[in-house]
Design a protein around this motif. Structure first.
Motif, PDB file in Angstrom:
ATOM      1  N   UNK A   1      25.534  43.235  45.275  1.00 18.97           N
ATOM      2  CA  UNK A   1      26.840  43.408  44.649  1.00 18.97           C
ATOM      3  C   UNK A   1      27.893  42.527  45.329  1.00 18.97           C
ATOM      4  N   UNK A   2      27.840  42.513  46.685  1.00 18.68           N
ATOM      5  CA  UNK A   2      28.803  41.678  47.411  1.00 18.68           C
ATOM      6  C   UNK A   2      28.601  40.205  47.088  1.00 18.68           C
ATOM      7  N   UNK A   3      27.315  39.786  47.018  1.00 16.91           N
ATOM      8  CA  UNK A   3      27.038  38.389  46.692  1.00 16.91           C
ATOM      9  C   UNK A   3      27.535  38.048  45.292  1.00 16.91           C
ATOM     10  N   UNK A   4      27.330  38.988  44.371  1.00 18.33           N
ATOM     11  CA  UNK A   4      27.807  38.767  43.009  1.00 18.33           C
ATOM     12  C   UNK A   4      29.324  38.627  42.980  1.00 18.33           C
ATOM     13  N   UNK A   5      30.001  39.532  43.707  1.00 13.59           N
ATOM     14  CA  UNK A   5      31.463  39.448  43.748  1.00 13.59           C
ATOM     15  C   UNK A   5      31.914  38.160  44.421  1.00 13.59           C
ATOM     16  N   UNK A   6      31.198  37.791  45.528  1.00 16.55           N
ATOM     17  CA  UNK A   6      31.571  36.550  46.214  1.00 16.55           C
ATOM     18  C   UNK A   6      31.351  35.334  45.323  1.00 16.55           C
TER      19      UNK A   6
ATOM     20  N   UNK B   1      40.669  22.551  39.064  1.00 11.86           N
ATOM     21  CA  UNK B   1      41.825  22.414  38.168  1.00 11.86           C
ATOM     22  C   UNK B   1      43.011  21.801  38.913  1.00 11.86           C
ATOM     23  N   UNK B   2      43.201  22.288  40.156  1.00 10.56           N
ATOM     24  CA  UNK B   2      44.308  21.744  40.954  1.00 10.56           C
ATOM     25  C   UNK B   2      44.075  20.267  41.281  1.00 10.56           C
ATOM     26  N   UNK B   3      42.749  19.927  41.584  1.00 13.42           N
ATOM     27  CA  UNK B   3      42.454  18.532  41.895  1.00 13.42           C
ATOM     28  C   UNK B   3      42.709  17.632  40.697  1.00 13.42           C
TER      29      UNK B   3
ATOM     30  N   UNK C   1      35.701  31.320  40.679  1.00 15.29           N
ATOM     31  CA  UNK C   1      37.122  31.256  40.316  1.00 15.29           C
ATOM     32  C   UNK C   1      37.877  30.306  41.244  1.00 15.29           C
ATOM     33  N   UNK C   2      37.515  30.391  42.564  1.00 10.41           N
ATOM     34  CA  UNK C   2      38.184  29.516  43.517  1.00 10.41           C
ATOM     35  C   UNK C   2      37.827  28.049  43.269  1.00 10.41           C
ATOM     36  N   UNK C   3      36.532  27.804  42.940  1.00  9.88           N
ATOM     37  CA  UNK C   3      36.115  26.424  42.642  1.00  9.88           C
ATOM     38  C   UNK C   3      36.828  25.898  41.405  1.00  9.88           C
TER      39      UNK C   3
END
Length: 641
Positions: A436-441, A454-456, A447-449
């Motif tokens: 579950x933690x791996x899935x959330x990570x 998007x920012x790049x 999302x962070x990527x």
């Protein structure tokens, strides 16, 4: 003389048990119950002749030549030991001895095709035995005087040699000390088929059962010793080995003695007596581990008693009474110590609800009672034809101790299984948590990527495409560019947009794939300017660090190099090549246009060259220019790692 049939165990065995044993013996030996009954001698003539010291039996003996008056006695016949005379006996001189002659008259026997045998369930004496048939020596004991197979039944052939006939007179010579007890059981004579099963059954119950059980006990004890050597934090295994070894030593005196012992009789007697004290001490410490309520004063008392008796009975000094005399006192001390240890152990086991401790303590109490009975029979206070109960106490010890260790072993295995099951459940729960933690990570990382990409892209479009469009817009608004120039600016912006899109394609660390993408994008533009492109690339190692962000930096650097050639050098040819130089991959772009002053251009503050340097530094690469009248060579050096 009587020839009535009596049971071979004496009158102490109930009739039901006797019938069961007889049936068992017949079944084991395959003997028909209809076989002829053997002769059973329950009376004999006795003649005692005194002497000094032991003497070997004569080769032949005629009973009529013996001095003295014969008297009739019942068999079994026993003489109780005289402890007082034994204490006063001078140990440095030869003992006063008695030769007891037993005479049996054999009635006329019918002819038989089978050999006949003499079966003696037990004879007891600290001496030797010789058996004569019609004055001829048939059997002679070859063991020592003290340990002479007194618990092993005798099986003596009477007429198994050529031309032999059944004797009419059987004479037994038993030599023993005056102060020591002696005894002779009733005697059987008969054919092998009708008598042998009695001997085999008696030998099985009287000796062989003990040999097998004590040997098995010792074998399991040796296994426990090896376990303890690997797991020193488990003293119970060492105590189990000690109990098995001590029981084996104690039980030896029930079945050894058919031949001379490999050690002196005195030391064997010392070992036999003291092994019981060792067993009591081991039982005490074994009970401590079972009920977990040790009694310190009892521990010290048992150890002190064991040590004291061991030292007091050492066969060193002739000043002390012999072990034969001390044995009665030793057995009395043993009885007190054993009963106390077993009773206290039983009380503590019941308090702690330890069934194993209660079983062991119960065996201790029963073993002490068996030992008291054996002492009475050994000293001829009860019938000498009965079975010694000590061997059966050893059998019970084997069963009790082995049962305890087996339960401990099974308990340890079950505990390991429970621990493994608990661990497995915990691992499954932990695995579910980690999944579950791996899935959330991963969701967060995705999302962070996406946000970073998007920012790049936004930053790159702002710095590249946005800046170019803004500059072109200002110039157009001021009316300084014609349609052709505006078209050129728009083409450059489109190329920037395409490069940004191409950088998002996976290149899987392949620089040549990235260069091929660049060639595809710039090819039409170069053809429109009539510049020939020569593609001279070689295989290069993969660049593990080549991600979309770094790929865009490389594309921007190379795009700027092509743009400068197109705008400023008036070149007609461009050559792109790759090479590997040590830990670097080098991309070179060479043109044949007019050169420029590199140092002056770098110091002049032009954005194109400085942007190339900035982007190269961001990815750990370097750029340099070599320019002259024949053209310019631009080099991009990329690290392999």
């Amino acid at each position: 003389m009587k020839h009535a049939i009596r049971d071979c165990w004496g009158t102490s065995v109930p009739r039901v048990a006797l019938r069961w044993l007889l049936a068992l013996g017949c079944a084991l030996c395959g003997v028909s119950a209809a076989a002829d009954e053997p002769l059973h001698f329950t009376t004999a003539d006795l003649l005692d002749v005194g002497g000094r010291g032991y003497s070997p039996p004569p080769y032949s003996m005629d009973s009529s030549a013996l001095p003295g008056i014969w008297r009739s006695v019942d068999l079994p016949h026993a003489v109780t030991p005289q402890r007082v005379e034994a204490a006063l006996e001078d140990r440095t001189s030869s003992p006063h001895t008695v030769v007891s002659w037993y005479r049996l008259h054999v009635p006329p026997l019918a002819p038989s095709t089978q050999p006949r045998y003499l079966y003696i369930p037990r004879w007891k004496a600290d001496g030797q035995l010789a058996v004569y048939g019609d004055n001829r020596l048939l059997y002679q004991s070859h063991a020592s005087m003290e340990w002479n197979s007194w618990n092993l039944p005798l099986w003596i052939a009477l007429d198994e040699t050529a031309d032999a006939v059944a004797p009419r007179v059987i004479l037994l010579r038993m030599e023993h000390p005056l102060h020591a007890g002696a005894g002779l059981s009733s005697i059987w004579l008969g054919e092998e088929s009708s008598l042998q099963w009695r001997y085999r059954l008696r030998d099985l119950l009287q000796a062989q059962l003990l040999v097998m059980s004590s040997g098995a006990f010792l074998a399991v004890g040796l296994f426990a010793l090896f376990v303890w050597l690997r797991q020193r934090d488990q003293p119970l295994y060492l105590l189990f080995f000690g109990a098995s070894a001590t029981s084996y030593l104690r039980g030896m005196h029930f079945y050894v003695g058919s031949e001379r012992l490999p050690i002196p009789d005195a030391w064997f007697s010392w070992m036999t007596v003291n092994s019981m004290f060792w067993l009591v001490a081991l039982m005490q410490f074994f009970l401590n581990h079972l009920h977990r309520r040790p009694v310190r004063w009892l521990n010290r008392a048992v150890l002190a008693t064991t040590l004291t008796m061991g030292l007091a009975t050492l066969p060193f000094s002739t000043a002390l009474p012999s072990l034969y005399v001390l044995s009665s006192f030793a057995y009395l001390v043993l009885l007190v110590a054993g009963l106390t240890t077993a009773a206290v152990g039983l009380h503590k086991a019941l308090e702690s609800q330890s069934r194993e401790g209660a079983a062991l303590a119960g065996w201790g109490l029963l073993g002490m009672l068996f030992g008291a009975y054996d002492w009475l029979m050994q000293n001829n206070y009860v019938g000498i034809e009965g079975l010694y109960l000590g061997p059966y106490a050893t059998v019970l010890a084997f069963l009790v101790f082995t049962s305890i260790m087996f339960r401990r072993y099974v308990g340890a295995v079950n505990e390991v299984k429970r621990a493994n099951a608990t661990l497995e459940d915990r691992l499954q729960a932990r695995e579910a948590e980690l999944t579950l933690s791996h899935k959330l990570l991963r969701e967060v990382e995705q999302r962070q990527t996406l946000a970073q990409e998007r920012q790049r892209l936004m930053q790159d479009m702002h710095d590249g495409l946005g800046s170019s469009l803004a500059s072109a817009l200002r110039v157009v608004e001021r009316g300084r560019l014609g349609e052709a120039d505006v078209a050129q600016v728009l083409k450059g912006c489109i190329d920037d947009l395409k490069l940004a899109i191409d950088s998002m394609e996976p290149v899987e660390a392949d620089l040549l794939l990235l260069l091929a993408t660049l060639r595809f994008r710039l090819g039409p533009r170069l053809e429109s300017t009539d510049i020939a492109l020569h593609w001279d690339v070689n295989r290069v190692p993969p660049l593990e660090w080549l991600d979309p962000k770094n790929a865009l930096h490389i594309l921007r650097i190379l795009q700027e190099a092509f743009t400068n050639i197109i705008k400023h050098t008036q070149a007609t040819e461009i050559r792109l090549s790759t090479a590997v130089e040590g830990e670097w991959v080098v991309v070179r772009i060479t043109d044949n246009g007019q050169g420029f002053a590199v140092e002056q251009a770098l110091q002049g503050g032009g954005k194109g060259l400085s942007n190339q340097q900035r982007r190269a530094k961001a990815i750990g690469a370097t750029v340099d220019w070599v320019s002259g009248a024949m053209g310019t060579c631009f080099s991009l050096r990329l690290p392999v790692r």
